[in-house]
Write a protein that holds these residues in place. Structure first.
Motif, mmCIF file in Angstrom:
data_model
loop_
_atom_site.group_PDB
_atom_site.id
_atom_site.type_symbol
_atom_site.label_atom_id
_atom_site.label_comp_id
_atom_site.label_asym_id
_atom_site.label_seq_id
_atom_site.Cartn_x
_atom_site.Cartn_y
_atom_site.Cartn_z
ATOM 1 N N THR A 93 0.789 -1.234 0.000
ATOM 2 C CA THR A 93 0.000 0.000 0.000
ATOM 3 C C THR A 93 0.822 1.285 0.000
ATOM 4 O O THR A 93 0.368 2.310 -0.500
ATOM 5 C CB THR A 93 -0.917 0.011 1.228
ATOM 6 N N HIS A 94 2.021 1.243 0.576
ATOM 7 C CA HIS A 94 2.804 2.463 0.781
ATOM 8 C C HIS A 94 4.024 2.495 -0.140
ATOM 9 O O HIS A 94 4.756 1.503 -0.248
ATOM 10 C CB HIS A 94 3.285 2.551 2.235
ATOM 11 N N THR A 95 4.237 3.641 -0.765
ATOM 12 C CA THR A 95 5.432 3.789 -1.587
ATOM 13 C C THR A 95 6.661 3.910 -0.687
ATOM 14 O O THR A 95 6.550 4.169 0.521
ATOM 15 C CB THR A 95 5.326 5.041 -2.476
ATOM 16 N N SER A 96 7.827 3.741 -1.287
ATOM 17 C CA SER A 96 9.060 3.687 -0.499
ATOM 18 C C SER A 96 9.426 5.020 0.137
ATOM 19 O O SER A 96 10.324 5.076 0.976
ATOM 20 C CB SER A 96 10.216 3.206 -1.375
ATOM 21 N N GLY A 101 4.166 -0.291 -3.298
ATOM 22 C CA GLY A 101 3.092 0.599 -2.895
ATOM 23 C C GLY A 101 2.034 0.817 -3.954
ATOM 24 O O GLY A 101 2.192 0.437 -5.115
ATOM 25 N N ALA A 102 0.919 1.428 -3.531
ATOM 26 C CA ALA A 102 -0.163 1.848 -4.431
ATOM 27 C C ALA A 102 -0.747 0.684 -5.231
ATOM 28 O O ALA A 102 -1.231 0.869 -6.340
ATOM 29 C CB ALA A 102 0.312 2.958 -5.362
ATOM 30 N N PHE A 103 -0.684 -0.518 -4.670
ATOM 31 C CA PHE A 103 -1.278 -1.711 -5.289
ATOM 32 C C PHE A 103 -0.686 -2.025 -6.658
ATOM 33 O O PHE A 103 -1.360 -2.611 -7.513
ATOM 34 C CB PHE A 103 -2.806 -1.565 -5.400
ATOM 35 N N ARG A 104 0.571 -1.652 -6.866
ATOM 36 C CA ARG A 104 1.207 -2.014 -8.128
ATOM 37 C C ARG A 104 1.326 -3.544 -8.215
ATOM 38 O O ARG A 104 1.732 -4.188 -7.260
ATOM 39 C CB ARG A 104 2.600 -1.397 -8.223
ATOM 40 N N SER A 105 1.011 -4.102 -9.348
ATOM 41 C CA SER A 105 1.129 -5.558 -9.520
ATOM 42 C C SER A 105 2.537 -5.903 -9.986
ATOM 43 O O SER A 105 2.743 -6.494 -11.056
ATOM 44 C CB SER A 105 0.074 -6.052 -10.510
ATOM 45 N N ALA A 130 -2.828 8.586 3.437
ATOM 46 C CA ALA A 130 -3.703 9.668 2.979
ATOM 47 C C ALA A 130 -3.336 10.140 1.581
ATOM 48 O O ALA A 130 -4.174 10.702 0.866
ATOM 49 C CB ALA A 130 -3.642 10.834 3.963
ATOM 50 N N SER A 131 -2.098 9.893 1.185
ATOM 51 C CA SER A 131 -1.641 10.306 -0.144
ATOM 52 C C SER A 131 -2.222 9.447 -1.257
ATOM 53 O O SER A 131 -2.120 9.805 -2.442
ATOM 54 C CB SER A 131 -0.110 10.259 -0.213
ATOM 55 N N PHE A 132 -2.826 8.311 -0.912
ATOM 56 C CA PHE A 132 -3.435 7.437 -1.914
ATOM 57 C C PHE A 132 -4.832 7.972 -2.209
ATOM 58 O O PHE A 132 -5.797 7.659 -1.532
ATOM 59 C CB PHE A 132 -3.477 5.994 -1.417
ATOM 60 N N GLU A 158 -8.951 0.367 4.488
ATOM 61 C CA GLU A 158 -9.057 1.647 5.186
ATOM 62 C C GLU A 158 -8.409 2.743 4.341
ATOM 63 O O GLU A 158 -7.203 2.963 4.409
ATOM 64 C CB GLU A 158 -8.395 1.591 6.562
ATOM 65 N N PRO A 159 -9.195 3.463 3.538
ATOM 66 C CA PRO A 159 -8.659 4.625 2.831
ATOM 67 C C PRO A 159 -8.569 5.797 3.799
ATOM 68 O O PRO A 159 -9.539 6.118 4.484
ATOM 69 C CB PRO A 159 -9.707 4.882 1.737
ATOM 70 N N ARG A 160 -7.418 6.421 3.877
ATOM 71 C CA ARG A 160 -7.233 7.473 4.871
ATOM 72 C C ARG A 160 -7.518 8.874 4.328
ATOM 73 O O ARG A 160 -7.685 9.813 5.085
ATOM 74 C CB ARG A 160 -5.804 7.418 5.420
ATOM 75 N N GLY A 161 -7.563 9.019 3.015
ATOM 76 C CA GLY A 161 -7.873 10.321 2.427
ATOM 77 C C GLY A 161 -9.348 10.428 2.069
ATOM 78 O O GLY A 161 -10.128 9.502 2.282
ATOM 79 N N PRO A 162 -9.757 11.574 1.498
ATOM 80 C CA PRO A 162 -11.161 11.759 1.115
ATOM 81 C C PRO A 162 -11.503 11.007 -0.165
ATOM 82 O O PRO A 162 -10.904 11.238 -1.206
ATOM 83 C CB PRO A 162 -11.258 13.280 0.896
ATOM 84 N N TRP A 163 -12.473 10.102 -0.060
ATOM 85 C CA TRP A 163 -12.938 9.323 -1.211
ATOM 86 C C TRP A 163 -14.444 9.527 -1.353
ATOM 87 O O TRP A 163 -15.174 9.497 -0.361
ATOM 88 C CB TRP A 163 -12.644 7.837 -1.016
#
Length: 248
Positions: free
Chosen positions: A70-73, A94-98, A127-129, A156-161
């Motif tokens: 989920t988290h970039t480096s 991070g960011a669900f990259r496959s 939150a940056s996602f 759990e999305p931490r930013g506004p969706w």
């Protein structure tokens, strides 16, 4: 070992995010824990097996997925890794990259869940996602194909969706929408999993009114989870359990 006593919580699964108190004392009071170690860097299987062996029958584990998913480096959470991320993986996580390192991280997360006999895995996003088309596409591609081995997947999305997008993703990807109920409400109330981070910050002590409102929010829901993640979490959880006993 003895069965976990559930009578005082009226069906509400109350627990803490992490072994905030010593395990022997913890399992006397709670019947579920959310493992945090697996987010920073999954521990050895022997340690996880020992945790599983030392809890009563009926005790439940949930766990956070490894941050590589989920988290970039660039996330400061990588500072807690004992083995630094390989240089060639830094732009791949991070960011669900496959990508290979993300897929390996998911496999390792599932291995941990299997040892613990966990019931659910939590994907906590930074939150940056944000809900960009690129992020939604990557998340959809990853979660549509990643094996689950019978685990419920919590998100759990931490930013506004946008709520309609949350509803769509949770429906199409079979996700449980995780929120702090002091901030917003879940779009999957039939599978409630609350994580309380502290209304005014991690040091926040929840007021009696907040805990009473929380009790009313979970009333009547099927097997809701209430997991405290603020720093004074143990005290707040004890007070919440007391409120549940009064309700009963």
């Amino acid at each position: 070992m003895r069965e976990v006593n559930d009578e005082s919580s009226n069906g509400v699964r109350v627990g803490l995010c992490g072994w905030t108190v010593a395990q022997p004392a913890y399992v006397q009071r709670y019947r579920v824990v959310e493992v945090q170690h697996t987010f920073y860097e999954p521990p050895a299987g022997a340690l996880l097996a020992r945790w599983r062996q030392q809890v009563p029958a009926g005790f439940e584990f949930t766990l956070k997925a490894w941050q590589l998913i989920t988290h970039t480096s660039s996330s400061p959470t990588y500072r807690r890794m004992k083995v630094p991320l390989a240089e060639e993986d830094r732009g791949e996580v991070g960011a669900f990259r496959s990508t290979p390192p993300v897929l390996r991280a998911w496999t390792r997360t599932l291995e941990c869940a299997q040892v613990l006999r966990a019931t659910a895995v939590l994907l906590q996003c930074p939150a940056s996602f944000r809900p960009t088309s690129e992020n939604v596409a990557a998340m959809t591609a990853f979660l549509s194909t990643a094996p689950r081995q019978g685990l419920r997947v919590l998100w759990e999305p931490r930013g506004p969706w946008p709520v309609p997008l949350l509803v769509e993703l949770c429906r199409d990807l079979d996700l449980v929408h995780v929120v702090d109920p002091m901030q917003t409400e879940t779009v999957t109330p039939e599978q409630t999993y609350y994580r309380l981070h502290g209304t005014s910050g991690m040091r926040h002590v929840h007021t009696d009114a907040e805990l009473a409102r929380l009790r009313d929010q979970v009333r009547g829901r099927p097997d809701p989870y209430v997991m405290f993640n603020n720093l004074p979490r143990a005290g707040d959880a004890e007070r919440f359990l007391a409120l549940l006993r009064v309700q009963g």
